[in-house]
Write an enzyme that holds these catalytic residues in place. Sequence first.
Site, PDB file in Angstrom:
ATOM      1  N   ARG A 201      -9.179   6.520   1.814  1.00  0.00           N
ATOM      2  CA  ARG A 201      -9.115   5.042   1.839  1.00  0.00           C
ATOM      3  C   ARG A 201      -9.543   4.524   3.188  1.00  0.00           C
ATOM      4  O   ARG A 201      -8.744   3.976   3.941  1.00  0.00           O
ATOM      5  CB  ARG A 201      -7.707   4.605   1.484  1.00  0.00           C
TER       6      ARG A 201
ATOM      7  N   TYR B 220      -0.916   4.327   0.842  1.00  0.00           N
ATOM      8  CA  TYR B 220      -0.044   4.471  -0.329  1.00  0.00           C
ATOM      9  C   TYR B 220       1.415   4.416   0.087  1.00  0.00           C
ATOM     10  O   TYR B 220       1.752   4.475   1.260  1.00  0.00           O
ATOM     11  CB  TYR B 220      -0.303   5.810  -1.025  1.00  0.00           C
TER      12      TYR B 220
ATOM     13  N   GLN C  29     -14.679   1.747   0.683  1.00  0.00           N
ATOM     14  CA  GLN C  29     -14.120   0.795  -0.270  1.00  0.00           C
ATOM     15  C   GLN C  29     -15.085   0.442  -1.390  1.00  0.00           C
ATOM     16  O   GLN C  29     -14.669   0.158  -2.508  1.00  0.00           O
ATOM     17  CB  GLN C  29     -13.669  -0.465   0.469  1.00  0.00           C
TER      18      GLN C  29
ATOM     19  N   SER D 249      -9.425   0.904  -6.651  1.00  0.00           N
ATOM     20  CA  SER D 249      -9.319  -0.496  -6.251  1.00  0.00           C
ATOM     21  C   SER D 249      -9.966  -1.413  -7.278  1.00  0.00           C
ATOM     22  O   SER D 249      -9.367  -2.406  -7.704  1.00  0.00           O
ATOM     23  CB  SER D 249     -10.005  -0.719  -4.900  1.00  0.00           C
TER      24      SER D 249
ATOM     25  N   ASP E 252     -14.551   2.748  -4.258  1.00  0.00           N
ATOM     26  CA  ASP E 252     -13.164   2.971  -4.644  1.00  0.00           C
ATOM     27  C   ASP E 252     -12.884   2.466  -6.055  1.00  0.00           C
ATOM     28  O   ASP E 252     -12.638   1.289  -6.280  1.00  0.00           O
ATOM     29  CB  ASP E 252     -12.259   2.282  -3.622  1.00  0.00           C
TER      30      ASP E 252
HETATM   31  N1  LIG Z   1     -10.570  -6.600   0.213  1.00  0.00           N
HETATM   32  C1  LIG Z   1      -9.810  -5.551  -0.062  1.00  0.00           C
HETATM   33  O1  LIG Z   1      -9.678  -5.147  -1.189  1.00  0.00           O
HETATM   34  C2  LIG Z   1      -9.069  -4.837   1.028  1.00  0.00           C
HETATM   35  C3  LIG Z   1      -7.939  -4.111   0.695  1.00  0.00           C
HETATM   36  C4  LIG Z   1      -7.267  -3.443   1.731  1.00  0.00           C
HETATM   37  C5  LIG Z   1      -7.748  -3.527   3.023  1.00  0.00           C
HETATM   38  N2  LIG Z   1      -8.855  -4.224   3.320  1.00  0.00           N
HETATM   39  C6  LIG Z   1      -9.320  -4.332   4.682  1.00  0.00           C
HETATM   40  O2  LIG Z   1      -9.039  -5.609   5.199  1.00  0.00           O
HETATM   41  C7  LIG Z   1     -10.030  -5.966   6.153  1.00  0.00           C
HETATM   42  C8  LIG Z   1     -10.598  -7.299   5.753  1.00  0.00           C
HETATM   43  O3  LIG Z   1     -11.308  -7.876   6.801  1.00  0.00           O
HETATM   44  P1  LIG Z   1     -11.100  -9.373   7.243  1.00  0.00           P
HETATM   45  O4  LIG Z   1     -12.201  -9.634   8.201  1.00  0.00           O
HETATM   46  O5  LIG Z   1     -10.965 -10.253   6.070  1.00  0.00           O
HETATM   47  O6  LIG Z   1      -9.704  -9.410   7.964  1.00  0.00           O
HETATM   48  P2  LIG Z   1      -9.200  -8.576   9.193  1.00  0.00           P
HETATM   49  O7  LIG Z   1     -10.272  -7.705   9.716  1.00  0.00           O
HETATM   50  O8  LIG Z   1      -7.926  -7.946   8.767  1.00  0.00           O
HETATM   51  O9  LIG Z   1      -8.934  -9.647  10.321  1.00  0.00           O
HETATM   52  C9  LIG Z   1      -8.071 -10.701  10.125  1.00  0.00           C
HETATM   53  C10 LIG Z   1      -8.051 -11.504  11.397  1.00  0.00           C
HETATM   54  O10 LIG Z   1      -7.462 -12.756  11.108  1.00  0.00           O
HETATM   55  C11 LIG Z   1      -6.721 -13.180  12.230  1.00  0.00           C
HETATM   56  N3  LIG Z   1      -5.619 -14.010  11.736  1.00  0.00           N
HETATM   57  C12 LIG Z   1      -4.454 -13.606  11.184  1.00  0.00           C
HETATM   58  N4  LIG Z   1      -3.686 -14.649  10.883  1.00  0.00           N
HETATM   59  C13 LIG Z   1      -4.377 -15.754  11.233  1.00  0.00           C
HETATM   60  C14 LIG Z   1      -4.090 -17.142  11.191  1.00  0.00           C
HETATM   61  N5  LIG Z   1      -2.930 -17.613  10.694  1.00  0.00           N
HETATM   62  N6  LIG Z   1      -5.030 -18.009  11.650  1.00  0.00           N
HETATM   63  C15 LIG Z   1      -6.198 -17.540  12.172  1.00  0.00           C
HETATM   64  N7  LIG Z   1      -6.492 -16.253  12.253  1.00  0.00           N
HETATM   65  C16 LIG Z   1      -5.591 -15.349  11.787  1.00  0.00           C
HETATM   66  C17 LIG Z   1      -6.272 -11.956  12.956  1.00  0.00           C
HETATM   67  O11 LIG Z   1      -6.408 -12.136  14.355  1.00  0.00           O
HETATM   68  P3  LIG Z   1      -5.214 -12.783  15.192  1.00  0.00           P
HETATM   69  O12 LIG Z   1      -4.029 -11.929  14.933  1.00  0.00           O
HETATM   70  O13 LIG Z   1      -5.718 -12.796  16.591  1.00  0.00           O
HETATM   71  O14 LIG Z   1      -5.061 -14.171  14.678  1.00  0.00           O
HETATM   72  C18 LIG Z   1      -7.243 -10.873  12.474  1.00  0.00           C
HETATM   73  O15 LIG Z   1      -8.091 -10.463  13.508  1.00  0.00           O
HETATM   74  C19 LIG Z   1     -11.063  -4.864   6.156  1.00  0.00           C
HETATM   75  O16 LIG Z   1     -10.842  -3.986   7.210  1.00  0.00           O
HETATM   76  C20 LIG Z   1     -10.807  -4.147   4.852  1.00  0.00           C
HETATM   77  O17 LIG Z   1     -11.139  -2.782   4.913  1.00  0.00           O
HETATM   78  C21 LIG Z   1      -9.511  -4.921   2.336  1.00  0.00           C
HETATM   79  N1  LIG Z   2      -8.584   0.586   3.556  1.00  0.00           N
HETATM   80  C1  LIG Z   2      -9.052   0.781   2.359  1.00  0.00           C
HETATM   81  O1  LIG Z   2     -10.177   1.151   2.236  1.00  0.00           O
HETATM   82  C2  LIG Z   2      -8.212   0.569   1.180  1.00  0.00           C
HETATM   83  C3  LIG Z   2      -8.767   0.618  -0.100  1.00  0.00           C
HETATM   84  C4  LIG Z   2      -7.945   0.359  -1.212  1.00  0.00           C
HETATM   85  C5  LIG Z   2      -6.610   0.090  -1.027  1.00  0.00           C
HETATM   86  N2  LIG Z   2      -6.104   0.025   0.236  1.00  0.00           N
HETATM   87  C6  LIG Z   2      -4.712  -0.276   0.495  1.00  0.00           C
HETATM   88  O2  LIG Z   2      -3.845   0.573  -0.161  1.00  0.00           O
HETATM   89  C7  LIG Z   2      -2.792  -0.168  -0.743  1.00  0.00           C
HETATM   90  C8  LIG Z   2      -2.247   0.475  -1.968  1.00  0.00           C
HETATM   91  O3  LIG Z   2      -3.274   0.596  -2.888  1.00  0.00           O
HETATM   92  P1  LIG Z   2      -3.049   0.666  -4.448  1.00  0.00           P
HETATM   93  O4  LIG Z   2      -2.895  -0.680  -5.019  1.00  0.00           O
HETATM   94  O5  LIG Z   2      -4.127   1.497  -5.029  1.00  0.00           O
HETATM   95  O6  LIG Z   2      -1.659   1.403  -4.537  1.00  0.00           O
HETATM   96  P2  LIG Z   2      -0.940   2.058  -5.796  1.00  0.00           P
HETATM   97  O7  LIG Z   2      -1.644   1.662  -7.035  1.00  0.00           O
HETATM   98  O8  LIG Z   2      -0.790   3.490  -5.506  1.00  0.00           O
HETATM   99  O9  LIG Z   2       0.491   1.390  -5.743  1.00  0.00           O
HETATM  100  C9  LIG Z   2       0.692   0.052  -6.066  1.00  0.00           C
HETATM  101  C10 LIG Z   2       1.784  -0.525  -5.226  1.00  0.00           C
HETATM  102  O10 LIG Z   2       3.074  -0.057  -5.613  1.00  0.00           O
HETATM  103  C11 LIG Z   2       3.892  -0.019  -4.497  1.00  0.00           C
HETATM  104  N3  LIG Z   2       5.099   0.783  -4.715  1.00  0.00           N
HETATM  105  C12 LIG Z   2       5.257   2.141  -4.745  1.00  0.00           C
HETATM  106  N4  LIG Z   2       6.558   2.457  -4.953  1.00  0.00           N
HETATM  107  C13 LIG Z   2       7.239   1.294  -5.064  1.00  0.00           C
HETATM  108  C14 LIG Z   2       8.618   0.989  -5.290  1.00  0.00           C
HETATM  109  N5  LIG Z   2       9.547   1.915  -5.450  1.00  0.00           N
HETATM  110  N6  LIG Z   2       8.961  -0.316  -5.321  1.00  0.00           N
HETATM  111  C15 LIG Z   2       8.031  -1.288  -5.163  1.00  0.00           C
HETATM  112  N7  LIG Z   2       6.735  -1.038  -4.973  1.00  0.00           N
HETATM  113  C16 LIG Z   2       6.326   0.247  -4.914  1.00  0.00           C
HETATM  114  C17 LIG Z   2       2.992   0.493  -3.447  1.00  0.00           C
HETATM  115  O11 LIG Z   2       3.453   0.135  -2.175  1.00  0.00           O
HETATM  116  C18 LIG Z   2       1.681  -0.182  -3.771  1.00  0.00           C
HETATM  117  O12 LIG Z   2       1.551  -1.391  -3.068  1.00  0.00           O
HETATM  118  C19 LIG Z   2      -3.424  -1.525  -1.042  1.00  0.00           C
HETATM  119  O13 LIG Z   2      -2.499  -2.557  -0.884  1.00  0.00           O
HETATM  120  C20 LIG Z   2      -4.502  -1.662  -0.015  1.00  0.00           C
HETATM  121  O14 LIG Z   2      -4.101  -2.468   1.066  1.00  0.00           O
HETATM  122  C21 LIG Z   2      -6.878   0.269   1.318  1.00  0.00           C
END
Ligand SMILES: NC(=O)c1ccc[n+]([C@@H]2O[C@H](COP(=O)([O-])OP(=O)(O)OC[C@H]3O[C@@H](n4cnc5c(N)ncnc54)[C@H](OP(=O)(O)O)[C@@H]3O)[C@@H](O)[C@H]2O)c1
Ligand SMILES: NC(=O)c1ccc[n+]([C@@H]2O[C@H](COP(=O)([O-])OP(=O)(O)OC[C@H]3O[C@@H](n4cnc5c(N)ncnc54)[C@H](O)[C@@H]3O)[C@@H](O)[C@H]2O)c1
Lengths: 362, 362, 459, 459, 101, 101
Positions: free
Chosen positions: B110, B214, B115, B121, B118
Amino acid sequence: MGERRLCVVPDVVRKYRELGAQLLMQSGAGVSAHLGDDMFADVRFAASAGEVFAAADVVLCVQPPRTESIAAMKPGSVLLGLLQPWSSEERVRLFMERGITAFAMELLPRISRAQSMDILSSQGAVAGYECALIAADHSPKFFPMLTYAAGTIRPAKVLVIGAGVAGLQAIATARRIGAMVEAYDVRPETREQVESLGAKFIDTGVAAAGSGGYARELTDEEKAKQAERLARAVAQCDALITTAALPGRPAPRIIGADMIARMKPGAVVVDMAADTGGNVEGTVAGDKVWINDVLVIGPTHIPSRMPVHASEMLAKNLFNFISPFIRDGALALDWEDEVISGSCLTHAGEIRHPGVKQALGL
Amino acid sequence: MGERRLCVVPDVVRKYRELGAQLLMQSGAGVSAHLGDDMFADVRFAASAGEVFAAADVVLCVQPPRTESIAAMKPGSVLLGLLQPWSSEERVRLFMERGITAFAMELLPRISRAQSMDILSSQGAVAGYECALIAADHSPKFFPMLTYAAGTIRPAKVLVIGAGVAGLQAIATARRIGAMVEAYDVRPETREQVESLGAKFIDTGVAAAGSGGYARELTDEEKAKQAERLARAVAQCDALITTAALPGRPAPRIIGADMIARMKPGAVVVDMAADTGGNVEGTVAGDKVWINDVLVIGPTHIPSRMPVHASEMLAKNLFNFISPFIRDGALALDWEDEVISGSCLTHAGEIRHPGVKQALGL
Amino acid sequence: MTSNWFVNMAYFVVAVVFILGLKAMASPVSARRGIVWAGFAMVGATVVTFFTPGLHNVGLMVLAIVLGGGVAWYSGKIVKMTDMPQMVAIYNGMGGGAAAGIAAIELVRGVPHDGVTSTLLALGAIIGAVAFSGSCVAFAKLQGLMTKAIRLRAQNNVNFFLTLATFGVGLTVAYADAPGGFEIFLFFALALALGVVLVMPIGGADMPVVISLLNAFTGLAVGFKGFVIGNPALIVAGIVVGASGMLLTQLMAKAMNRPIKNIIFAPLTGAAAEGGEAVEGTMRELSAMDAAALMRYGQKVIIVPGYGMAVAGAQHKVWEMAQLLEEGGVEVAFAIHPIAGRMPGHMNVLLAEAGVPYDKIFDLEEINADFAQADVALVIGANDVVNPVARTDKSSPIYGMPILNADLAQNVIVVKRGKGAGYSGIENALFYKDNCRMLYGSAQEAIGQVIQHVKALEV
Amino acid sequence: MTSNWFVNMAYFVVAVVFILGLKAMASPVSARRGIVWAGFAMVGATVVTFFTPGLHNVGLMVLAIVLGGGVAWYSGKIVKMTDMPQMVAIYNGMGGGAAAGIAAIELVRGVPHDGVTSTLLALGAIIGAVAFSGSCVAFAKLQGLMTKAIRLRAQNNVNFFLTLATFGVGLTVAYADAPGGFEIFLFFALALALGVVLVMPIGGADMPVVISLLNAFTGLAVGFKGFVIGNPALIVAGIVVGASGMLLTQLMAKAMNRPIKNIIFAPLTGAAAEGGEAVEGTMRELSAMDAAALMRYGQKVIIVPGYGMAVAGAQHKVWEMAQLLEEGGVEVAFAIHPIAGRMPGHMNVLLAEAGVPYDKIFDLEEINADFAQADVALVIGANDVVNPVARTDKSSPIYGMPILNADLAQNVIVVKRGKGAGYSGIENALFYKDNCRMLYGSAQEAIGQVIQHVKALEV
Amino acid sequence: MDGFTALYIFMLAAFTGYEVISRVPVILHTPLMSGSNFVHGVVLIGAMVALGHADPEDPVQLAIGFVAVFLGAANAAGGYIVTERMLGMFKAGGRKQGGAQ
Amino acid sequence: MDGFTALYIFMLAAFTGYEVISRVPVILHTPLMSGSNFVHGVVLIGAMVALGHADPEDPVQLAIGFVAVFLGAANAAGGYIVTERMLGMFKAGGRKQGGAQ
Ligand SMILES: NC(=O)c1ccc[n+]([C@@H]2O[C@H](COP(=O)([O-])OP(=O)(O)OC[C@H]3O[C@@H](n4cnc5c(N)ncnc54)[C@H](OP(=O)(O)O)[C@@H]3O)[C@@H](O)[C@H]2O)c1
Ligand SMILES: NC(=O)c1ccc[n+]([C@@H]2O[C@H](COP(=O)([O-])OP(=O)(O)OC[C@H]3O[C@@H](n4cnc5c(N)ncnc54)[C@H](O)[C@@H]3O)[C@@H](O)[C@H]2O)c1
Ligand SMILES: NC(=O)c1ccc[n+]([C@@H]2O[C@H](COP(=O)([O-])OP(=O)(O)OC[C@H]3O[C@@H](n4cnc5c(N)ncnc54)[C@H](OP(=O)(O)O)[C@@H]3O)[C@@H](O)[C@H]2O)c1
Ligand SMILES: NC(=O)c1ccc[n+]([C@@H]2O[C@H](COP(=O)([O-])OP(=O)(O)OC[C@H]3O[C@@H](n4cnc5c(N)ncnc54)[C@H](O)[C@@H]3O)[C@@H](O)[C@H]2O)c1
């Protein structure tokens, strides 16, 4: 799935009681609406429906009662509900014979004051909402736009035909879920209403405003023109919801087989008018059928899909209709009142509604 | 309803062709996703699945192939898809025996870069959306607030448990429809995420962040604490959607029979984890059951309810995974790549994923 | 004071037009008009002055005007837009020089004055001369002729004593009945030196503020000269410019987040060693007002929302701002990165909630080529998805991920609360780029302020 | 002009404080402060004046001050808030009277003046006297002592000749070396008559504008007197008031949608027969600025959305406005009529779209009792659902329908595009009520303007 | 003070007066009118000077002077109290914490 | 002009200058600075008068006067052209029809 609504809910029962009315209810009647007998205070329960019909001065119902039940009613008693006045000559005759004062809520005059009694409106809202959900649930596509890690899914196109109460609610619901919505109705004033919900109106150049807020039937020429323009919109949409209705008549047939044939594979059609013949050629009431690769759904008893709130709304409508005339537990109808006189189907052995009289040839 | 997704869509086929790959597909494989053979250009069609497995160097699949199919595969060929690595020791052995290079997309690391590959996802998003629709469709109540002529209907309360990809999507969708949404997850960082969608986070005081995004399993004490606070929220909600999952293990049992017993009559439960044992006591996978007056739905193959878009997403994910290694129609895997090495289940007769190896005791 | 009624009346009108012109120049809508009005007034004033009774040396005068005006006009015409600030500086210095020159003539001629006038004469001369030499230094710095901020050892003492000496000699000279040539020369030499010494230690980044301050000084000097020679048009124009210049200096310093006292005194105390010289590779802030102006007067703005927008729940405000910009004729688009936010479609849900129409929302592939044409990329609470490191740094956890090319826009404005990292926890190279400015604050508030300023730009 | 340095310096400070005070009074935040400052300055000026060299009649002076000040203070203290405008009128008239009085003394004493000063003396006297008698008439009208707008036959001619005569006599008197008592008397009699004749035909509704105009006049008169007696404090205070008063008059007239010329000249030409006397039962407009101020300074605002809001798609703007008001401490609630819009739940859908939280939305039964406590009911594109006819008129098609009691709020503001009827096609009695004002425009725009003004009220 | 100087003062005072109130909200129209009414009550000091320089022997001058001072004092005192009362009613509502969702 | 009159003029001009630009947007800071720089180019007329009254026989006076006029003219001309160019770049974008949904 059949009728699951109930014509009273606990809150409304309380109000009837405050007016001094006594309530008698068939035991278990509310179960399908998640209303157990124990939730009703101050209500007497009867073991059978027949007992209720025989004992009551005023009978509230959702659907028209069966013949036996009508026969069991006290002469001169009052019957109140959705009585489908246009559908059965026999039933109306029976009302007349038994001297029953029957109010068919379908006949309620569409004036502002009567809106709080308007079951067609309230149940139309439920139906519109449900149909949008059915469409979304059955669509093999997302309704909303969605950008995900590997690309973007464009929002689905939903077409709603008939922008009455139910149609507007379907538009609003589909928009909420995220679809791009187009809509069409013959009444020209609906354009603004459709647009006020953020949807696009399809202009076919056909206008057919009738009286009392309802639509009139179209001429053949108008139908052809309408069909032409509509066919194009239908071919483009991912989901089609039809809600067109004409009071006291079978639903207009708007979507022909040719239009369905041009739809995209995987498209979904929800025909809300399935009960009254359907707006869509090929609809089967109460069933889902595949026509080519298009799923045509003809749901019936749509408000019964949401029995809790549908019953609540319906019960309040009925209460609002009848309560002004209940004083100290006794009913005193005011025949001067345009709402009362307008929605009366039969009274004192006579048919009171000219339209129904004419339509049924009585 | 079984599997209706397909692992390629016409757009993606075109991209494979551009890379010089040849495609062979079982005739009619896309019908359930509304993709007829005629929609695929430049693809050879095979009459049977067996033919495909026997001929291909790289096999794309949605679900793990059946034993016969694996047996039919060329030694050294590559298999790519959702292979359910934790579920069957036998299948993994077979892969090893046949010297198949199997990539289980469930094992994908992950990391941000991955992504776009994935599948968990993308299909999670589909599932979350669908579950919210299922809940809305089965609820006997309106989700949104609605003021109508005779009163006001308060918005429904929806509780979402598990705020991963699917859970968040369910929250967003329920909110869109108009419900008031509360959500709960053990990972503390989900609080902000839940709130960013306008929903309320339920704080139970239990935090359980695991590795790689996870969750980890909870201790008994934690479970009790969690249950206590959750039970209250469950009792108040009109619809409950559970999405909690633990990778490679049965779904955590979060909602006990006692909690269900305290729910309102007419409440709906959608257990997205039904496939892997269910978060809810009493769920029947693939069926709806009434527990008291609560409807518990255990849908399976949820993304297959939306085969068009689910297939599109899945196909793009697979393509993004494998395409960097296709050059002039030939596959050249780079074992240095952390994505490739991380998601490899078996290669050259060996099991490559330590976690699976340990879990299956191989 | 000339007693010619016509000339005086004309001067009066000129003064009124100058005020109206300045007022017009303070609003974007009428600014062009303002300078043109003022220009006409200036020509009028010059022409009318020839009608002053008892004017000698007219030939010389015309020659000086033609030469001075011509040189300045030509140099002002050919200079690059980017070099404008130093031109303003040098022209301003010339104005100061002229004021000092008038004083010099009065002193050389030995015209007797009363106490107040003498004081004003000396003050005007000092201020004018300081403005002259100071502006020349400012010019040299901005033009790149002088690249380092030069601090004398014991700068404080030098400043103090030089100031004291200048005023001492100046007042002596002004009050003297017939000051000697050497005293006069000494006086001006001291005043000129003072200007050099004062401006020398100030860094190039703070120069615009300094120029504005010198500009206000010149205004005062001109005003004082007006008192001395009894010309109300000079008084009014000079003092009005002096007062508005002081305010403007303050506003500029505020907009640049550099309190005036830091600019003027920091080099003196040596407290801020960096001296304001823009260090390459730092994060630079900008105000909501600047953000508003940059966007409002741009042609195309691309908004990149991220998880921070969701956290702040700022989507409604963002859409409101976008609508305002569109009403102003700016093209606005939303660029959604595939993984912005924390779930697939996170941004879609929020933008839909705010009512952003689908046809304004573009995904990475659709819009990435457009950033190069955008005047502003407004990044709201996004971080990882615009991190150019993904393109270049193999060791980065996000290496290879396609990103939105916000960095290619002419200006990048990043709205975030502080130094918080994104989901992947790494530094963002974008924030340190030359074309990037930070607008700190929670998105909801920050955009709210931008909205107010965008509105203020509409008239 | 007295040459006492101390007194002059004090006057200078007083003038500055007056200007600062006026500036402060122009903003709601600092207005209180402004009047207090000005008050101190006035006391200071009065006290200092006793130090003027060569002052006679000090006893009489103190008596006059105590009497005049005492009477005015007392009457100002006890008067009802609703009677304030006429008090302003009468005090203003007194100021004019004082200015005229000063002129009279100068004339009686026969102090010789140069041409400009003589002219200013006459002008000041006329304007002061007109302001005095005009203000008295205005007072009488507002106080209800004079209820009808009285137009003379041939009003135009009377005005013209009276003006001519006044100026003629006035200038003659002022230029005369020692004007006779009768001429002086005649002059003032004429000027006073002119004031009466000018204000008499103007209707009560326009009085505030007229008072403001007279106020500006008094300012001018005071300023002119300042020139005559050579007191710069009077000049500055008077002219500043004169100029700001002129602007204020214009602003007031604009806010009331009555161009000044209509107010002053309509009665002359007889064009507008209604004369501005508020006719009971007309629809009255208000500006977006007033709407903003009413709400921003209210405690509780109830918003009643209707079909028009949906048509305009104004829900986002409405919610933005509501939030702004809440930030300012105002309590805001949304009242949804069961049948507002064109489908059940029409308003719910829209408000949900805009993001209005459910706990701010109330239905008829929940909120109807609260209207009586609300400062403002803001009706946006709703019509039938707030039509009080439903309560009273048995013949109406909406009779018996429960309505939202918007009419019971202290102020009702109705936003709609024009005279369009609602769904039921009937007239709405609410719009003609005394506490109701119309804000015309499509809801989206109208609320947008209100938002801007609400923001302007925050400092 | 010569004519031109007077003209300049006049012009500048007018500008100042105009600019100083150019952005007044409607709700302050009446209070501001009242406030500026108070400010020109400074005519009082003019009247005082006039009375102070009036011939103590001439009852006409004294009478006019007395009336002028009386009126001036009334303008100032009445103007102040009325304005003060109007603005006293006027309070800027306290700021609450706002929040969107 | 006596000291107090001067003081009043000074005070009023300062007020006017302050008020007139008190609400300037940031984007206009530099052009406005340049514009006010141009306005004080009116020192030119002062320099002209000074040169005009200089002793035609005294080369020092003439030289200083010449320089002063030269500088004043340069201030005015250069200030104008630079300001004009800056503001020329500056165009208020045309208004398009906005619309919410
Ligand atoms: N889309 C998906 O499915 C998913 C799932 C899981 C993870 N991700 C990950 O999430 C990231 C997404 O990127 P992103 O560019 O959207 O977000 P990000 O890289 O997480 O950046 C968010 C930015 O927003 C700022 N921020 C937070 N609260 C704020 C507020 N109230 N007002 C103004 N700014 C605020 C933060 O800086 P400050 O704290 O300085 O304000 C932070 O730098 C990626 O790394 C991706 O891999 C995505
Ligand atoms: N960085 C990446 O590239 C990337 C990509 C995909 C997902 N993610 C992250 O991974 C996280 C989890 O992904 P998912 O949705 O595939 O997870 P998942 O399908 O394995 O689980 C779903 C949710 O169930 C929750 N859960 C497990 N046990 C629980 C319990 N006893 N009570 C309540 N909740 C419980 C987990 O915390 C998770 O949020 C996502 O929220 C996302 O932020 C990151
Ligand atoms: N709720 C339902 O289910 C339902 C169904 C059918 C009918 N109805 C009826 O609809 C009515 C609802 O009442 P209502 O008060 O909501 O609406 P209404 O009475 O129809 O009044 C709407 C008002 O909005 C104004 N308007 C229209 N467009 C506007 C715009 N762009 N900006 C500002 N104002 C605008 C119109 O006046 P201008 O033209 O002057 O702007 C009109 O007076 C009731 O009579 C009800 O009986 C309701
Ligand atoms: N004033 C009141 O009290 C009141 C109360 C309820 C409803 N109404 C009005 O009455 C209207 C109709 O009510 P309804 O929803 O019960 O109507 P309905 O259910 O009878 O019909 C549904 C819609 O189908 C449309 N339709 C009919 N033939 C069509 C055709 N050939 N093609 C396309 N569309 C066709 C009709 O115009 C109508 O809008 C509502 O829109 C509402 O405005 C008024």
